[in-house]
Structures are given as structure tokens and as C-alpha cells.
Design a protein around this motif. Sequence first.
Motif, short mmCIF file in Angstrom:
data_model
loop_
_atom_site.label_atom_id
_atom_site.label_comp_id
_atom_site.label_asym_id
_atom_site.label_seq_id
_atom_site.Cartn_x
_atom_site.Cartn_y
_atom_site.Cartn_z
N PHE A 57 0.83 -1.21 0.00
CA PHE A 57 0.00 0.00 0.00
C PHE A 57 0.86 1.26 0.00
O PHE A 57 0.52 2.24 -0.64
CB PHE A 57 -0.96 0.00 1.18
CG PHE A 57 -2.03 -1.05 1.06
CD1 PHE A 57 -2.77 -1.18 -0.10
CD2 PHE A 57 -2.28 -1.93 2.09
CE1 PHE A 57 -3.75 -2.16 -0.23
CE2 PHE A 57 -3.25 -2.90 1.98
CZ PHE A 57 -3.98 -3.01 0.82
N TRP A 58 2.01 1.23 0.70
CA TRP A 58 2.91 2.38 0.71
C TRP A 58 3.46 2.64 -0.69
O TRP A 58 3.52 3.79 -1.13
CB TRP A 58 4.04 2.11 1.70
CG TRP A 58 5.07 3.19 1.72
CD1 TRP A 58 4.93 4.46 2.20
CD2 TRP A 58 6.39 3.10 1.20
NE1 TRP A 58 6.10 5.15 2.02
CE2 TRP A 58 7.02 4.34 1.41
CE3 TRP A 58 7.11 2.08 0.60
CZ2 TRP A 58 8.32 4.59 1.03
CZ3 TRP A 58 8.42 2.34 0.22
CH2 TRP A 58 9.00 3.57 0.44
N LEU A 59 3.84 1.58 -1.41
CA LEU A 59 4.34 1.75 -2.77
C LEU A 59 3.24 2.26 -3.70
O LEU A 59 3.50 3.07 -4.59
CB LEU A 59 4.90 0.43 -3.31
CG LEU A 59 6.23 -0.02 -2.70
CD1 LEU A 59 6.59 -1.40 -3.20
CD2 LEU A 59 7.33 0.97 -3.02
N LYS A 60 2.01 1.79 -3.51
CA LYS A 60 0.90 2.25 -4.35
C LYS A 60 0.64 3.74 -4.14
O LYS A 60 0.47 4.50 -5.09
CB LYS A 60 -0.35 1.44 -4.01
CG LYS A 60 -1.50 1.65 -4.92
CD LYS A 60 -1.25 0.97 -6.22
CE LYS A 60 -2.55 0.82 -6.95
NZ LYS A 60 -2.35 0.29 -8.27
N ILE A 61 0.65 4.17 -2.89
CA ILE A 61 0.43 5.59 -2.59
C ILE A 61 1.60 6.42 -3.12
O ILE A 61 1.41 7.50 -3.68
CB ILE A 61 0.24 5.80 -1.07
CG1 ILE A 61 -1.10 5.21 -0.66
CG2 ILE A 61 0.33 7.26 -0.69
CD1 ILE A 61 -1.31 5.18 0.83
N LYS A 62 2.83 5.91 -2.95
CA LYS A 62 4.00 6.62 -3.45
C LYS A 62 3.92 6.80 -4.96
O LYS A 62 4.25 7.86 -5.49
CB LYS A 62 5.26 5.84 -3.08
CG LYS A 62 6.54 6.49 -3.53
CD LYS A 62 7.73 5.62 -3.14
CE LYS A 62 8.85 5.94 -4.06
NZ LYS A 62 9.53 4.82 -4.61
N LEU A 65 1.48 9.59 -5.78
CA LEU A 65 1.90 10.94 -5.42
C LEU A 65 3.06 11.45 -6.27
O LEU A 65 3.08 12.60 -6.67
CB LEU A 65 2.31 10.98 -3.94
CG LEU A 65 1.18 10.81 -2.94
CD1 LEU A 65 1.74 10.81 -1.52
CD2 LEU A 65 0.15 11.90 -3.08
N TYR A 66 4.03 10.60 -6.50
CA TYR A 66 5.22 11.00 -7.26
C TYR A 66 5.10 10.52 -8.69
O TYR A 66 5.30 9.36 -8.99
CB TYR A 66 6.48 10.41 -6.63
CG TYR A 66 6.74 10.89 -5.24
CD1 TYR A 66 7.10 12.21 -4.99
CD2 TYR A 66 6.62 10.03 -4.16
CE1 TYR A 66 7.33 12.65 -3.72
CE2 TYR A 66 6.85 10.47 -2.87
CZ TYR A 66 7.20 11.78 -2.65
OH TYR A 66 7.44 12.22 -1.39
N VAL A 67 4.77 11.44 -9.56
CA VAL A 67 4.65 11.12 -10.98
C VAL A 67 5.96 11.49 -11.65
O VAL A 67 6.46 12.62 -11.51
CB VAL A 67 3.49 11.92 -11.62
CG1 VAL A 67 3.42 11.65 -13.10
CG2 VAL A 67 2.20 11.59 -10.93
N LYS A 68 6.53 10.57 -12.37
CA LYS A 68 7.79 10.83 -13.05
C LYS A 68 7.52 11.65 -14.31
O LYS A 68 6.73 11.27 -15.16
CB LYS A 68 8.48 9.52 -13.42
CG LYS A 68 8.91 8.72 -12.23
CD LYS A 68 9.57 7.45 -12.65
CE LYS A 68 9.93 6.62 -11.44
NZ LYS A 68 10.46 5.32 -11.80
N ARG A 69 8.21 12.77 -14.41
CA ARG A 69 8.07 13.62 -15.58
C ARG A 69 9.28 13.41 -16.48
O ARG A 69 10.40 13.30 -16.01
CB ARG A 69 7.94 15.07 -15.16
CG ARG A 69 6.68 15.32 -14.36
CD ARG A 69 6.54 16.80 -14.05
NE ARG A 69 5.30 17.05 -13.38
CZ ARG A 69 5.18 17.19 -12.06
NH1 ARG A 69 6.23 17.10 -11.30
NH2 ARG A 69 4.00 17.43 -11.54
#
Length: 75
Positions: A57-62, A65-69
Amino acid sequence: MGIVTGLRHYMEKYGFYVSTRIADRMGMRARNVRITFIYFTFATLGAGFGVYLIIAFWLKIKDMLYVKRSSVFDL
């Protein structure tokens, strides 16, 4: 196809990729990380499964939240 093989293929296809991502980061094989989680689960009477779910779940939320541009201009 056996039950164990079917379950393994299902988890590899629809799993959270926790073992794969940890293995990539540590430079290990994903199979060794999965076996470690299995041993930890048996040794602690199920706490390893709870740790696995918390990491998933922590990896899913991460990831949400953090979208690679790809570049600076994608802002």
C-alpha cells in the motif's frame, strides 16, 4: 497446472510487485525476496504478510503521489 503454479502465476500477474521492486533496488532476484517474505511470515505467525501488505500500500500511494516527468516542460 497445479494449484501452487496457478496461484504463483496469478500473483505474478496481478500482484503488487513489492518483491520485484525491492529486488530491483537491492540488486537481488525477486524469487529470493519472495522466499524471505514467506519464511518471515511463518517465523512470525503471519506478521510477514502484514508487513508485505503495508509495503504494497505504501508503494501504491508513493506511485500515485510522485509522478515521473520526462522533462522540465511537463509541469
